[in-house]
Enzyme design. Sequence first.
Site, PDB file in Angstrom:
ATOM      1  N   ARG A  72      -2.677   6.523   2.251  1.00 52.33           N
ATOM      2  CA  ARG A  72      -1.631   6.487   2.795  1.00 52.33           C
ATOM      3  C   ARG A  72      -0.491   6.819   1.843  1.00 52.33           C
ATOM      4  O   ARG A  72      -0.773   6.771   0.446  1.00 52.33           O
ATOM      5  CB  ARG A  72      -0.883   5.303   3.223  1.00 52.33           C
ATOM      6  N   LYS A  75       2.532   3.097  -2.790  1.00 46.09           N
ATOM      7  CA  LYS A  75       2.090   2.733  -4.118  1.00 46.09           C
ATOM      8  C   LYS A  75       0.994   1.156  -3.659  1.00 46.09           C
ATOM      9  O   LYS A  75       0.355   1.498  -2.642  1.00 46.09           O
ATOM     10  CB  LYS A  75       2.457   2.466  -5.132  1.00 46.09           C
ATOM     11  N   LEU A  76       0.903   0.630  -4.982  1.00 41.65           N
ATOM     12  CA  LEU A  76      -0.062  -1.193  -4.314  1.00 41.65           C
ATOM     13  C   LEU A  76       0.864  -1.956  -3.843  1.00 41.65           C
ATOM     14  O   LEU A  76       1.894  -1.880  -4.046  1.00 41.65           O
ATOM     15  CB  LEU A  76      -0.125  -1.140  -5.959  1.00 41.65           C
ATOM     16  N   GLY A 157       1.063   1.633   8.579  1.00 42.78           N
ATOM     17  CA  GLY A 157       1.866   2.064   9.391  1.00 42.78           C
ATOM     18  C   GLY A 157       3.026   0.744   8.272  1.00 42.78           C
ATOM     19  O   GLY A 157       3.722   0.729   7.075  1.00 42.78           O
ATOM     20  N   ALA A 159       4.344  -3.961   7.309  1.00 41.31           N
ATOM     21  CA  ALA A 159       3.450  -5.113   6.872  1.00 41.31           C
ATOM     22  C   ALA A 159       4.419  -6.009   6.986  1.00 41.31           C
ATOM     23  O   ALA A 159       5.793  -6.095   5.963  1.00 41.31           O
ATOM     24  CB  ALA A 159       3.304  -5.428   6.073  1.00 41.31           C
ATOM     25  N   CYS A 175       4.415  -1.705  -5.223  1.00 39.44           N
ATOM     26  CA  CYS A 175       5.291  -0.527  -4.405  1.00 39.44           C
ATOM     27  C   CYS A 175       5.920  -0.539  -6.104  1.00 39.44           C
ATOM     28  O   CYS A 175       6.761   0.641  -5.738  1.00 39.44           O
ATOM     29  CB  CYS A 175       6.198  -1.003  -3.914  1.00 39.44           C
TER      30      CYS A 175
END
Length: 222
Positions: A72, A75-76, A157, A159, A175
């Site tokens: 996707r 980032k993390l 998608g 969260a 992120c």
Amino acid sequence: MTLEFQQLGLAPDYIDYTRGWEIQRELHEKVLAGTAPSTVLLLEHSAVYTAGKRTEDHERPFDGTPVVAVDRGGKLTWHGPGQLVGYPIIKLKNKAGIRDYVERLEAVMIAVLADYGIDAVRIKGRAGVWIEADAKGPDRKIAAIGIRVHEGVTMHGFAINCNNDLAPYGQIIACGITDAGVTTIAQETGRDVAPADLVSRVIEELRNNEEALVATHEGALL
């Protein structure tokens, strides 16, 4: 209606991340081939860190916790119990309208959060849905978005942080953002709101956007 919904697992029946990803890939192939309708998967994951394509080494967990690399954007981030995850596997009506798709997902989450008295917003230059700085603290993310679109069909998608523990975010640069925080519905409202409590409203709001987003099952992409 062309959009279907599946609840894969909510507490206490958490879905392992790699299993959820496998289900996504299998469904993506069917939607792309026209043998399955556009479908949104709703679930809670077992605790896991995942790294999008733009993740840098210094953003990974400070304690060496394993990270699943995924295809996707973004980032993390962390997924786990207390967080409602939605994976829309949909054939976009406009395959070039990725920005519109992301903004509609953000609008869905903003509408759902408003039910709890949360004034969530978009913040320019930041992905996802946010609560702006106030007396409680700096800008803080309450919902994340990370997607992939392959041949006009979406994967991954959103969260929404409901009542999850925030401690895992303390082990990473979530992120890639160093100047803002992370929060949950429970943190903001003082109410114990579980992912299952949001499911019906998320479905309702996605239905409200279905006509603009989803190509007909039989039709080609426009």
